[in-house]
Design an enzyme around this catalytic site. Structure first.
Site, PDB file in Angstrom:
ATOM      1  N   ARG A 170     -14.490  -9.192  37.775  1.00  0.00           N
ATOM      2  CA  ARG A 170     -13.232  -8.768  38.409  1.00  0.00           C
ATOM      3  C   ARG A 170     -13.160  -7.249  38.519  1.00  0.00           C
ATOM      4  O   ARG A 170     -14.081  -6.640  39.018  1.00  0.00           O
ATOM      5  CB  ARG A 170     -12.016  -9.294  37.647  1.00  0.00           C
ATOM      6  N   HIS A 178     -21.072 -18.556  39.305  1.00  0.00           N
ATOM      7  CA  HIS A 178     -20.751 -19.278  38.070  1.00  0.00           C
ATOM      8  C   HIS A 178     -21.954 -19.554  37.188  1.00  0.00           C
ATOM      9  O   HIS A 178     -21.773 -20.031  36.058  1.00  0.00           O
ATOM     10  CB  HIS A 178     -20.001 -20.566  38.414  1.00  0.00           C
ATOM     11  N   ASP A 233     -15.500 -11.491  31.282  1.00  0.00           N
ATOM     12  CA  ASP A 233     -15.330 -10.132  31.824  1.00  0.00           C
ATOM     13  C   ASP A 233     -15.186  -9.089  30.714  1.00  0.00           C
ATOM     14  O   ASP A 233     -15.353  -7.895  30.962  1.00  0.00           O
ATOM     15  CB  ASP A 233     -14.089 -10.074  32.721  1.00  0.00           C
ATOM     16  N   MET A 256     -20.260 -10.977  38.223  1.00  0.00           N
ATOM     17  CA  MET A 256     -18.803 -11.130  38.110  1.00  0.00           C
ATOM     18  C   MET A 256     -18.183  -9.986  37.299  1.00  0.00           C
ATOM     19  O   MET A 256     -18.843  -9.009  36.981  1.00  0.00           O
ATOM     20  CB  MET A 256     -18.477 -12.470  37.473  1.00  0.00           C
ATOM     21  N   GLY A 266      -7.456 -16.226  28.487  1.00  0.00           N
ATOM     22  CA  GLY A 266      -7.339 -14.813  28.814  1.00  0.00           C
ATOM     23  C   GLY A 266      -5.881 -14.388  28.872  1.00  0.00           C
ATOM     24  O   GLY A 266      -4.999 -15.091  28.355  1.00  0.00           O
ATOM     25  N   ASP A 267      -5.619 -13.262  29.536  1.00  0.00           N
ATOM     26  CA  ASP A 267      -4.244 -12.745  29.526  1.00  0.00           C
ATOM     27  C   ASP A 267      -3.257 -13.700  30.202  1.00  0.00           C
ATOM     28  O   ASP A 267      -2.108 -13.832  29.770  1.00  0.00           O
ATOM     29  CB  ASP A 267      -4.168 -11.332  30.129  1.00  0.00           C
ATOM     30  N   ARG A 281     -21.432 -18.101  33.875  1.00  0.00           N
ATOM     31  CA  ARG A 281     -20.524 -18.731  32.899  1.00  0.00           C
ATOM     32  C   ARG A 281     -21.124 -19.994  32.298  1.00  0.00           C
ATOM     33  O   ARG A 281     -20.515 -20.610  31.425  1.00  0.00           O
ATOM     34  CB  ARG A 281     -19.194 -19.088  33.583  1.00  0.00           C
ATOM     35  N   ARG A 335     -39.098  -4.404  48.044  1.00  0.00           N
ATOM     36  CA  ARG A 335     -37.759  -4.548  48.610  1.00  0.00           C
ATOM     37  C   ARG A 335     -36.711  -3.943  47.690  1.00  0.00           C
ATOM     38  O   ARG A 335     -36.969  -3.674  46.522  1.00  0.00           O
ATOM     39  CB  ARG A 335     -37.402  -6.029  48.749  1.00  0.00           C
TER      40      ARG A 335
HETATM   41  O1  F6P Z   1     -12.504 -14.029  34.769  1.00  0.00           O
HETATM   42  C1  F6P Z   1     -13.711 -14.685  34.765  1.00  0.00           C
HETATM   43  C2  F6P Z   1     -14.266 -14.817  36.157  1.00  0.00           C
HETATM   44  O2  F6P Z   1     -15.505 -15.497  36.057  1.00  0.00           O
HETATM   45  C3  F6P Z   1     -14.406 -13.513  36.925  1.00  0.00           C
HETATM   46  O3  F6P Z   1     -15.500 -12.755  36.521  1.00  0.00           O
HETATM   47  C4  F6P Z   1     -14.457 -14.024  38.346  1.00  0.00           C
HETATM   48  O4  F6P Z   1     -14.024 -13.045  39.251  1.00  0.00           O
HETATM   49  C5  F6P Z   1     -13.506 -15.172  38.316  1.00  0.00           C
HETATM   50  O5  F6P Z   1     -13.416 -15.602  36.970  1.00  0.00           O
HETATM   51  C6  F6P Z   1     -13.902 -16.321  39.183  1.00  0.00           C
HETATM   52  O6  F6P Z   1     -12.914 -17.281  39.094  1.00  0.00           O
HETATM   53  P1  F6P Z   1     -13.075 -18.767  39.654  1.00  0.00           P
HETATM   54  O7  F6P Z   1     -14.006 -19.505  38.747  1.00  0.00           O
HETATM   55  O8  F6P Z   1     -11.720 -19.315  39.613  1.00  0.00           O
HETATM   56  O9  F6P Z   1     -13.651 -18.643  41.035  1.00  0.00           O
END
Ligand code: F6P
Length: 384
Positions: free
Chosen positions: A200, A301, A156, A198, A131-132, A304, A191
């Site tokens: 950010r 996670h 993200d 996630m 990423g950046d 991911r 409910r």
């Molecule tokens: O940038 C990817 C990301 O999964 C974000 O969506 C999340 O806020 C962050 O990384 C979580 O980071 P880590 O895995 O370091 O907790």
């Protein structure tokens, strides 16, 4: 394998590159292996050797370099994570080498240490997948004459300069699957269930998975929400027979006039703020204001993890090939990007410190979501 160290004067023009290094930096992301595979196979096809650098820039600092060949990148296309390992704490210019007497991390500039490793392994160019933060970390090497080609990664999808990053589509699919699943309990028990996703400071993941799952409320960092409006939606839906509400809430969402909720701060990370907790807060507020049973779940996670979806594998393969093509063409210090459906490239550090955010007033996805009565908590969509 041993190599004679290389001096700066040995470096050949990029079009004649003989050996590259490849690394994955930052958080893991589905499709990293697909890029490593594409880069390696493309390089080998063109007679270029590939050295894998372990755990991002940490591998350069600690001289952990492994040769990659057809065998090592075989059968990894569908595998999540990264066979090279990654690190989001290894910024070569600001690397924590231990703790000082005051218990705080002590940092050192390790760029020259990395350059020694690069020269030792006769690496002539770097393909940096990240990423950046990873792209910014590549800058000192570009400044020292090492051609750095970047491949954009993040679930993200907030990297400036590219409309799409690989990994995003898998994360959307993972989040959507989870949102689909909580419908069962929400509907059976009438409910409200808040699912925190996630992303950010960018709401792309929440926006896409919220729409894909038919979430009734989507809360984005880009649209500060009013709890009154969210509760109005919850109460209106509760009046229906077997009424329930699904809320897809971005970890970066915040109430109007309020702040984002920070889970923790990791000082040694170049991106120290970890968001988290807003989903639980929203669920508690809804329950205490409306009396309607409300629960929350944080996907974390899970989003991911797992096998990259087909579209991410295709994108990762295209990005990997494009990175190698740029290198062979002699382009220097570029980031592969996707703009309006076409592959292109921008200067590698142009994405630094900038994020691509949802533009609530003009994004067609926001408009489409409103048209199916999705509430964004801003009072502009009224459920009926
Ligand atoms: O940038 C990817 C990301 O999964 C974000 O969506 C999340 O806020 C962050 O990384 C979580 O980071 P880590 O895995 O370091 O907790």
């Amino acid at each position: 394998m041993t190599h004679e160290p290389m001096s700066a004067s040995d470096r050949v023009p990029m079009s004649g590159v003989r050996r590259i290094g490849v690394l994955t930096g930052g958080g893991d992301c589905p499709g990293l292996n697909a890029v490593i595979r594409a880069v390696t196979k493309d390089a080998l096809f063109h007679g270029i050797e590939v050295m894998g650098i372990e755990d991002g820039f940490a591998g350069l600092i600690e001289d952990r370099i492994v040769p990659l060949d057809r065998r090592t990148v075989g059968n990894i296309l569908t595998r999540g994570g990264t066979i090279l390992g990654s690190s989001n704490k290894a910024n070569p210019q600001h690397y924590a080498i231990g703790l000082g007497d005051d218990g705080k991390p002590v940092y050192r500039d390790m760029v020259e240490v990395c350059m020694t490793t690069i020269d030792l392994h006769r690496i002539e160019a770097l393909v940096v997948i990240g990423g950046d933060g990873t792209m910014s970390a590549a800058k000192p090497f570009a400044d020292r004459g090492i051609n750095c080609i970047g491949v954009p990664k993040t679930i993200d999808n907030d990297l400036w300069g590219t409309d799409l990053t690989f990994g995003f589509m898998t994360a959307v699919s993972n989040a959507t699957e989870a949102l689909d699943k909580v419908h069962t309990t929400a509907a059976s028990h009438h409910r409200t269930i808040v699912v925190e996703v996630m992303g950010r400071n960018a709401g792309w993941l929440a926006l896409h998975s919220g729409i894909a799952s038919g979430s009734d409320v989507i809360l984005l960092p880009e649209i500060p929400f009013e709890l009154d409006d969210v509760c109005h939606t919850v109460e209106t839906r509760a009046q229906r027979k077997f009424g329930f509400t699904i809320i897809c809430c971005s970890e970066g969402a915040k109430p109007k006039g309020g702040k984002q909720i920070v889970d923790r701060v990791i000082e040694t990370s170049p991106d120290p703020v970890r968001l988290g907790g807003v989903g639980k807060w929203v669920a508690n507020e809804i329950e205490s204001r409306t009396g309607i049973e409300s629960r929350s779940v944080v996907l974390g996670h899970v989003q991911r993890g797992g096998v990259p979806v087909a579209a991410d594998r295709v994108l990762a393969t295209r990005f990997g090939h494009a990175a190698m093509e740029m290198l062979r063409m002699g382009k220097t210090n570029r980031l592969v990007v996707m703009q309006e459906g076409n592959l292109s490239d921008v200067e590698i550090t142009s994405a630094a410190d900038k994020q691509r955010l949802v533009q609530p007033d003009t994004d067609p996805l926001v408009e489409a979501a409103r048209s199916v009565y999705t509430c964004f908590g801003d009072g502009l969509t009224k459920v009926v």
